[in-house]
Design an enzyme around this catalytic site. Structure first.
Site, PDB file in Angstrom:
ATOM      1  N   PHE A 131       0.687  -1.230  -0.022  1.00  0.00           N
ATOM      2  CA  PHE A 131       0.049  -0.079  -0.098  1.00  0.00           C
ATOM      3  C   PHE A 131       0.929   1.109   0.034  1.00  0.00           C
ATOM      4  O   PHE A 131       1.556   1.319   0.898  1.00  0.00           O
ATOM      5  CB  PHE A 131      -1.165   0.034   1.402  1.00  0.00           C
ATOM      6  CG  PHE A 131      -1.850   1.275   1.072  1.00  0.00           C
ATOM      7  CD1 PHE A 131      -3.085   1.154   0.516  1.00  0.00           C
ATOM      8  CD2 PHE A 131      -1.615   2.404   1.946  1.00  0.00           C
ATOM      9  CE1 PHE A 131      -3.670   2.342   0.367  1.00  0.00           C
ATOM     10  CE2 PHE A 131      -2.322   3.531   1.960  1.00  0.00           C
ATOM     11  CZ  PHE A 131      -3.640   3.358   1.069  1.00  0.00           C
ATOM     12  N   ASP A 216       9.459   2.265   1.289  1.00  0.00           N
ATOM     13  CA  ASP A 216       8.358   3.301   1.623  1.00  0.00           C
ATOM     14  C   ASP A 216       8.229   3.002   3.323  1.00  0.00           C
ATOM     15  O   ASP A 216       7.747   1.739   3.869  1.00  0.00           O
ATOM     16  CB  ASP A 216       7.009   2.616   1.192  1.00  0.00           C
ATOM     17  CG  ASP A 216       5.577   3.432   1.706  1.00  0.00           C
ATOM     18  OD1 ASP A 216       5.747   4.041   2.594  1.00  0.00           O
ATOM     19  OD2 ASP A 216       4.626   3.101   1.003  1.00  0.00           O
ATOM     20  N   LYS A 245       3.408  10.219   8.148  1.00  0.00           N
ATOM     21  CA  LYS A 245       2.758   9.917   9.414  1.00  0.00           C
ATOM     22  C   LYS A 245       3.414  10.363  10.755  1.00  0.00           C
ATOM     23  O   LYS A 245       3.314  11.401  11.109  1.00  0.00           O
ATOM     24  CB  LYS A 245       2.524   8.150   9.570  1.00  0.00           C
ATOM     25  CG  LYS A 245       1.433   7.809   8.393  1.00  0.00           C
ATOM     26  CD  LYS A 245       1.366   6.422   8.680  1.00  0.00           C
ATOM     27  CE  LYS A 245       0.244   5.883   7.555  1.00  0.00           C
ATOM     28  NZ  LYS A 245      -1.067   5.919   8.015  1.00  0.00           N
TER      29      LYS A 245
HETATM   30  C1  PLP Z   1       3.043   2.308   3.923  1.00  0.00           C
HETATM   31  C2  PLP Z   1       2.234   3.579   3.643  1.00  0.00           C
HETATM   32  N1  PLP Z   1       2.583   4.153   2.389  1.00  0.00           N
HETATM   33  C3  PLP Z   1       1.823   5.192   2.018  1.00  0.00           C
HETATM   34  C4  PLP Z   1       0.731   5.694   2.676  1.00  0.00           C
HETATM   35  C5  PLP Z   1      -0.060   6.847   2.247  1.00  0.00           C
HETATM   36  O1  PLP Z   1      -0.035   7.911   3.103  1.00  0.00           O
HETATM   37  P1  PLP Z   1      -0.966   9.131   3.201  1.00  0.00           P
HETATM   38  O2  PLP Z   1      -2.447   8.612   3.430  1.00  0.00           O
HETATM   39  O3  PLP Z   1      -0.507  10.018   4.110  1.00  0.00           O
HETATM   40  O4  PLP Z   1      -1.111   9.597   1.639  1.00  0.00           O
HETATM   41  C6  PLP Z   1       0.362   4.836   3.824  1.00  0.00           C
HETATM   42  C7  PLP Z   1      -0.866   5.255   4.624  1.00  0.00           C
HETATM   43  O5  PLP Z   1      -1.426   4.473   5.096  1.00  0.00           O
HETATM   44  C8  PLP Z   1       1.207   3.682   4.356  1.00  0.00           C
HETATM   45  O6  PLP Z   1       0.901   2.981   5.152  1.00  0.00           O
END
Ligand code: PLP
Length: 396
Positions: A131, A216, A245
């Site tokens: 994700f 990521d 986050k």
């Molecule tokens: C691993 C990871 N990457 C990217 C994102 C996307 O982040 P955002 O919701 O701040 O765009 C998330 C959000 O849950 C995530 O857990």
């Protein structure tokens, strides 16, 4: 929320309205107190209303909210210097969210090859269950049909393969491959750790073939797994890393970190942002690091993580018909359920314990990193009551 709500109907919202927070506790408009082991999905790294963050935000709010990135922005260089001093990275670009930080990461990788005379190298290979966010590029990167349906053609340049299959990866890499992109521990995918040997193989393949390795760490970063970044436990260093986050502790902050070499294509004018790296975000980001980098803080995360996972292992033994497996590192914890994960999360909520469901029938427990041992035990007691209610053996 009623059907006549003026909000887009995109969230299946739970009918709870929180009015304030204190540490790991959230208080509803009815005065009910919930133990927050969701932390806004790994966002409130220092809990709610942490005095140092409140002070930093108030102080900055009284002086300056916004200046354009056409100028030097208060706090940006300081935060970037601290992030680069603590990591592999030499350069930082600030964004406002995780998906945006990943967009920057993807653009950085493509632009690197472009600047080296290889504009054909645009493909990013990602891994099933990933994700990476909800923008058009990041849904294509995640590759999950449920997030792409109805949003037009999948953005080109993203290829998904299962994690762990080196031979398939080597077959998939071609003339147009730019980078490999992976979460060191999949969050939404169900707190699934990636085998360290596989991560090492990714690094070797990238080095051999001149590809970039993107991590990521939007969910795993900023102390969540017990080190400042999860990659620091793997022995594998990426070229580019997206974070968000936890670095803002609840204020929207994202960042893309990169080595000098990986960032070499990002020259004046090729990328930009209006709000990214604004003074308020930088003040809070720096304040978060003041606390997370204090001596003993990450040791506390590791200690609380161990205590929590030991307690959860006991609950798994006590309720094998409810809990199948405990996963994760530090305070990024997943409980793979035998019952539907949504039911387990709802039973926890009945005990006033907040969690976050994830893929693979997992309930995520992501308490603020400031959680105390008493609060961990309180969380375990609530989870135990929730599991007892769901245990078919008990109710039989
Ligand atoms: C691993 C990871 N990457 C990217 C994102 C996307 O982040 P955002 O919701 O701040 O765009 C998330 C959000 O849950 C995530 O857990």
């Amino acid at each position: 929320m009623s059907a006549s709500s003026p909000l887009f109907n995109t969230f299946a919202r739970i009918p709870l309205r929180f009015e304030r927070g204190e540490g790991v506790w959230l208080v509803t408009d009815k005065g009910e107190r919930y133990l927050d082991f969701a932390a806004g999905v790994a966002v409130n790294s220092l809990g709610h209303a942490h005095p140092h963050l409140v002070e930093a935000l108030k102080d900055q709010a009284e002086r300056l909210w916004h200046v354009s990135n056409l100028y030097e922005v208060a706090g940006q260089e300081k935060l970037a210097e601290r992030l680069t001093a603590e990591t592999f990275a030499d350069k930082v670009f600030f964004n406002n969210s995780g998906a945006e930080a990943l967009e920057t990461a993807i653009k950085t990788a493509r632009r690197y090859h472009f600047a080296k005379g290889h504009p054909e190298k645009i493909d990013i290979i990602t891994f099933e269950g990933a994700f990476h966010g909800r923008t058009l590029a990041t849904i294509a990167a995640g590759g999950q049909a449920k997030y792409m349906e109805g949003f037009g053609p999948k953005a080109p340049g993203f290829v998904q393969i299962p994690a762990g299959d080196i031979d398939l990866l080597k077959e998939t890499i071609g003339e147009t491959t730019a980078a490999l992109m992976i979460e060191p521990i999949q969050g939404e995918g169900g707190v699934r750790s990636v085998d360290k040997a596989f991560l090492k193989a990714l690094r070797e393949i990238c080095d051999e073939q001149g590809l970039l390795l993107i991590f990521d760490e939007v969910q795993t970063g900023v102390g969540r797994t017990g080190t400042l970044f999860a990659y620091q436990q793997t022995g594998v260093t990426p070229d580019i890393m997206a974070i968000a986050k936890g670095i803002g502790g609840g204020f929207p902050v994202g960042a893309c970190l990169a080595s000098d070499e990986a960032a070499s294509g990002m020259v004046p004018g090729v990328h930009g942002t209006t709000f990214g790296g604004n003074p308020l975000a930088m003040a809070v980001g720096n304040a978060v690091l003041d606390v997370v980098l204090e001596e003993g803080f990450l040791a506390h995360v590791r200690e609380m993580g161990l205590l929590f996972r030991q307690g959860l292992a006991e609950l798994k033994d006590r309720y094998p018909d409810v809990i199948e497996e405990i996963r994760g590192e530090g305070l990024m914890v997943g409980v793979k359920a035998k019952v539907p994960a949504g039911e387990l999360a709802a039973a926890m909520r009945d005990e006033k314990l907040l969690s976050v469901p994830a893929g693979d029938n997992v309930v995520r427990l992501l308490p603020p990193l400031t959680v105390s041992d008493d609060e961990v035990r309180e969380g375990l007691a609530r989870l135990s009551r929730a599991a007892a209610k769901l245990s078919p053996a008990r109710s039989a």
